[in-house]
Design a protein around this motif. Structure first.
Motif, PDB file in Angstrom:
ATOM      1  N   ARG A   1      25.623  33.512  44.562  1.00 39.02           N
ATOM      2  CA  ARG A   1      26.493  34.358  43.817  1.00 39.02           C
ATOM      3  C   ARG A   1      27.341  34.201  42.861  1.00 39.02           C
ATOM      4  N   GLY A   2      28.108  34.776  41.680  1.00 46.45           N
ATOM      5  CA  GLY A   2      28.597  34.227  40.664  1.00 46.45           C
ATOM      6  C   GLY A   2      30.091  34.369  40.363  1.00 46.45           C
ATOM      7  N   ALA A   3      30.758  34.758  41.728  1.00 43.95           N
ATOM      8  CA  ALA A   3      32.053  35.798  42.018  1.00 43.95           C
ATOM      9  C   ALA A   3      33.237  35.174  40.815  1.00 43.95           C
ATOM     10  N   GLY A   4      32.468  33.751  41.663  1.00 43.46           N
ATOM     11  CA  GLY A   4      34.096  32.520  41.112  1.00 43.46           C
ATOM     12  C   GLY A   4      34.128  32.222  40.057  1.00 43.46           C
ATOM     13  N   MET A   5      32.463  32.054  39.552  1.00 44.70           N
ATOM     14  CA  MET A   5      32.299  31.084  37.940  1.00 44.70           C
ATOM     15  C   MET A   5      32.343  32.141  37.080  1.00 44.70           C
ATOM     16  N   ARG A   6      32.347  33.484  37.680  1.00 40.49           N
ATOM     17  CA  ARG A   6      33.352  34.461  36.321  1.00 40.49           C
ATOM     18  C   ARG A   6      34.566  34.201  36.474  1.00 40.49           C
ATOM     19  N   ALA A   7      34.974  34.477  37.711  1.00 33.64           N
ATOM     20  CA  ALA A   7      36.341  34.373  37.602  1.00 33.64           C
ATOM     21  C   ALA A   7      37.123  33.227  36.510  1.00 33.64           C
ATOM     22  N   GLN A   8      36.021  32.192  36.367  1.00 31.09           N
ATOM     23  CA  GLN A   8      36.557  30.758  35.645  1.00 31.09           C
ATOM     24  C   GLN A   8      36.691  31.213  34.299  1.00 31.09           C
ATOM     25  N   LEU A   9      35.305  31.901  34.062  1.00 31.11           N
ATOM     26  CA  LEU A   9      34.670  32.115  32.471  1.00 31.11           C
ATOM     27  C   LEU A   9      35.373  33.441  31.825  1.00 31.11           C
ATOM     28  N   LEU A  10      36.247  33.886  33.227  1.00 31.62           N
ATOM     29  CA  LEU A  10      37.210  35.290  31.976  1.00 31.62           C
ATOM     30  C   LEU A  10      38.105  34.671  31.773  1.00 31.62           C
ATOM     31  N   LEU A  11      39.154  33.198  32.940  1.00 34.96           N
ATOM     32  CA  LEU A  11      40.543  32.623  32.438  1.00 34.96           C
ATOM     33  C   LEU A  11      40.162  31.783  31.704  1.00 34.96           C
ATOM     34  N   PHE A  12      39.275  31.421  31.004  1.00 36.31           N
ATOM     35  CA  PHE A  12      38.959  30.348  29.695  1.00 36.31           C
ATOM     36  C   PHE A  12      39.179  31.192  28.674  1.00 36.31           C
ATOM     37  N   ALA A  13      38.557  32.333  29.414  1.00 31.10           N
ATOM     38  CA  ALA A  13      38.740  33.221  27.879  1.00 31.10           C
ATOM     39  C   ALA A  13      39.753  33.926  26.962  1.00 31.10           C
ATOM     40  N   LEU A  14      40.801  34.320  28.043  1.00 26.97           N
ATOM     41  CA  LEU A  14      41.552  35.359  28.848  1.00 26.97           C
ATOM     42  C   LEU A  14      42.986  33.830  27.623  1.00 26.97           C
ATOM     43  N   ALA A  15      42.922  32.446  28.348  1.00 27.71           N
ATOM     44  CA  ALA A  15      43.239  31.556  28.228  1.00 27.71           C
ATOM     45  C   ALA A  15      43.300  31.189  26.509  1.00 27.71           C
ATOM     46  N   SER A  16      41.963  31.236  26.112  1.00 27.39           N
ATOM     47  CA  SER A  16      41.607  30.507  24.693  1.00 27.39           C
ATOM     48  C   SER A  16      42.246  32.057  24.140  1.00 27.39           C
ATOM     49  N   LEU A  17      42.346  33.419  23.961  1.00 24.40           N
ATOM     50  CA  LEU A  17      42.636  34.097  22.989  1.00 24.40           C
ATOM     51  C   LEU A  17      44.011  34.003  23.165  1.00 24.40           C
ATOM     52  N   ILE A  18      45.375  33.498  23.884  1.00 20.13           N
ATOM     53  CA  ILE A  18      46.115  33.534  24.148  1.00 20.13           C
ATOM     54  C   ILE A  18      46.605  31.545  23.191  1.00 20.13           C
ATOM     55  N   MET A  19      46.310  31.228  23.893  1.00 21.52           N
ATOM     56  CA  MET A  19      46.942  29.767  22.956  1.00 21.52           C
ATOM     57  C   MET A  19      45.834  29.031  22.213  1.00 21.52           C
ATOM     58  N   ILE A  20      45.486  29.420  21.809  1.00 24.17           N
ATOM     59  CA  ILE A  20      44.233  29.404  20.180  1.00 24.17           C
ATOM     60  C   ILE A  20      45.341  29.552  18.868  1.00 24.17           C
ATOM     61  N   PRO A  21      45.977  31.241  19.195  1.00 28.50           N
ATOM     62  CA  PRO A  21      46.926  31.042  18.045  1.00 28.50           C
ATOM     63  C   PRO A  21      48.330  30.130  18.324  1.00 28.50           C
ATOM     64  N   LEU A  22      48.182  29.791  19.590  1.00 28.42           N
ATOM     65  CA  LEU A  22      49.435  29.511  20.062  1.00 28.42           C
ATOM     66  C   LEU A  22      49.320  28.176  18.902  1.00 28.42           C
ATOM     67  N   LEU A  23      48.518  27.409  19.018  1.00 23.03           N
ATOM     68  CA  LEU A  23      47.741  26.205  18.446  1.00 23.03           C
ATOM     69  C   LEU A  23      47.585  26.041  16.954  1.00 23.03           C
ATOM     70  N   GLY A  24      46.782  27.136  16.846  1.00 21.79           N
ATOM     71  CA  GLY A  24      46.986  27.516  15.419  1.00 21.79           C
ATOM     72  C   GLY A  24      47.761  27.965  14.110  1.00 21.79           C
TER      73      GLY A  24
END
Length: 402
Positions: free
Chosen positions: A76-99
Motif C-alpha cells: 500500500r503506497g498512501a504514505g509514500m505518495r503523501a511524501q512525494l506530494l510533499l516534496f513536489a509542493l515544497a520544491s515548487l515553493i522553495m526552489i524559486p526562493l533559492l533561485g
C-alpha cells in the motif's frame, strides 16, 4: 512515519489531558522566553514554527518509516505518495526562493560520494530498527513514547561518533555538490524534480495496483474522515493533505526566516558534544569540532542554535498535541521488551552515524535537499530506501512487527 504514530492516533477521544497540555504550554513559554532573552525575535519565530511542525507531524502521523515499510510489506503506497506530494509542493515553493538571488538564503546542497551512500544506507536500516526517522523519533518522544526515547539517546551517541569519523569519510572519493537550480535554472529545476517524483509515483502506484487491483486515493482529501473540522484539527487524525501543506509551508518559512531549510540532526551532534564537553572531554581534539560552524555552535548556547531551538519546539508541539488527543499517557505506558530495547539501541546508533555521514536525515538531507534542488537528495533517497529494505527484513529478529 514512525511505527507508533498510527497506533497513537486511532479513535478520537473527547477528553483532554490537562496536565500534559499545561506542561507543554509551560515549556513553550519557558523556552520561548529564554530564546527571546538570549537572542532575537527571529529565533522565537522559528521556535513557533517548530511547535507547529511538531503538531502537524503528530496529528498527521506523518513521517517516513512506516510509509516505506507499508509499501514493502502490504503493497500500500498512501504514505509514500503523501511524501512525494510533499516534496513536489515544497520544491515548487522553495526552489524559486533559492533561485531568486536574495542574499542570505542557502539551500541544503551536499557532495555525492562514499560518505553519502554509506551514511544514507545505514540511516535506512536504522529507521526500521529504531522505529522512526529523524522527525519521527522527535515527535514520538514528545508524545511520550519510551522506546523512542531510547532510540533518541543512541541517535545522539551515534551522531557524535559519526562527527568524529566524518573527516576520514570525506577523504574518500566524491564529487562536488550539484544544484539543479544552477544547472537548469528555476523552471528547469522544478520540471526535473517533478518529473523524477512523478516517475517514483508511477512506480509506487504500479506496485499497489498489481497487489490490490486499485490504489488508495485519500491523500488529497481535505475534509476530515470523522468529527468536525475543529475537533479533528485539535484532537484527531489529520488528512494527509493538511500535514503536507503545513510541513511544506513550515520548511519554506524556516528558509525565509533562518536563511537555510529545515534540519534536525545537527542538534543531536551538538547536544552530545556539549554533554561530553561538560564532563571534561576536549572536543577540539576532533577535526569536525574545529570547523567554523560546529566550533561556533559548540561555544554558543543551544538557545542560539536554530536547529536546537526548532527541535525543542517540535518536541513541545508534539507533547501538546498528544495531550490534546489524550494519548500521552497511553504512549508512555508502553515499555520495550528485551529485543525491542536492543533494536532501539542499534537503530539509534545507525540513525545517528548514518545521518552524520549522509549530511542529514530524512528532513535535512531528503526533504530539504529535494526542496533545494540538490542531486545528492536523490542519491540519499535511493540508498536509504535500500537500507530500509534490509531493516525490514531484520525487524522480526527483534520481535518487531512488520
Amino acid at each position: 512515519m514512525s511505527e507508533v504514530a498510527a497506533a497513537t492516533l486511532g479513535s478520537q477521544r473527547p477528553r483532554v489531558d490537562g496536565f500534559v497540555v499545561g506542561l507543554a504550554l509551560a515549556g513553550m513559554l519557558l523556552v520561548g522566553g529564554l530564546v527571546w532573552l538570549e537572542t532575537a525575535p527571529f529565533l522565537v519565530a522559528l521556535f513557533a514554527v517548530g511547535v507547529v511542525l511538531g503538531v502537524a507531524l503528530y496529528h498527521g502521523a506523518f513521517g517516513f518509516t512506516a510509509g516505506w515499510r507499508n509499501l514493502v510489506t502490504t503493497r500500500r503506497g498512501a504514505g509514500m505518495r503523501a511524501q512525494l506530494l510533499l516534496f513536489a509542493l515544497a520544491s515548487l515553493i522553495m526552489i524559486p526562493l533559492l533561485g531568486s538571488g536574495q542574499p542570505g538564503l542557502v539551500g541544503a546542497v551536499a557532495p555525492i560520494g562514499v560518505s553519502l551512500v554509506v551514511g544514507s544506507f545505514l540511516f535506512g536500516v536504522g529507521m526500521q530498527l529504531g522505529g522512526g526517522c529523524g522527525s519521527g523519533t522527535l515527535f514520538t518522544v514528545g508524545a511520550g513514547n519510551i522506546r523512542m526515547l531510547v532510540t533518541l539517546l543512541f541517535f545522539i551517541i551515534g551522531a557524535v561518533v559519526g562527527s568524529i569519523h566524518l573527516p576520514w569519510w570525506l577523504d574518500l572519493p566524491s564529487m562536488d555538490p550539484v544544484s539543479l537550480i544552477q544547472l537548469a535554472g528555476v523552471p528547469g529545476a522544478i520540471a526535473i524534480q517533478w518529473a523524477g517524483l512523478g516517475l517514483v509515483m508511477l512506480w509506487v502506484n504500479r506496485i499497489e495496483r498489481r497487489a490490490h487491483g486499485d490504489i488508495q486515493r485519500g491523500e488529497l482529501r481535505l475534509a476530515p474522515a470523522q468529527g468536525g473540522w475543529w475537533r479533528t484539527l485539535l484532537t484527531g487524525r489529520w488528512p494527509f493533505a493538511w500535514a503536507i501543506l503545513v510541513l511544506a509551508i513550515g520548511n519554506a518559512l524556516t528558509l525565509a526566516i533562518g536563511g537555510a531549510p529545515w534540519g534536525i540532526t545537527f542538534a543531536f551532534n551538538l547536544w552530545g558534544a556539549k554533554a561530553l564537553q561538560a564532563i571534561g572531554v576536549d572536543m577540539s581534539q576532533f577535526e569536525f569540532w574545529t570547523w567554523d560552524y560546529p566550533a561556533m555552535a559548540l561555544a554558543d548556547s543551544v538557545l542560539v542554535n536554530i536547529t536546537s531551538v526548532m527541535n525543542f519546539g517540535l518536541l513541545l508541539g508534539a507533547m501538546w498535541a498528544a495531550g490534546m488527543a489524550n494519548r500521552f499517557n497511553e504512549a508512555s505506558r508502553k515499555r520495550p521488551e528485551g529485543r525491542q530495547f536492543l533494536a532501539a539501541i542499534i537503530g539509534g546508533l545507525l540513525l545517528g552515524y548514518g545521518a552524520r555521514l549522509g549530511f542529514g536525515c530524512n528532513i535535512g538531507a531528503l526533504f530539504s535537499g529535494l526542496a533545494s534542488g540538490s542531486l545528492h537528495a536523490w542519491v540519499w533517497f535511493g540508498c536509504a530506501f535500500v537500507g530500509s529494505l534490509i531493516g525490514i527484513r531484520l525487524r522480526p529478529m527483534f520481535r518487531l512487527p512488520n
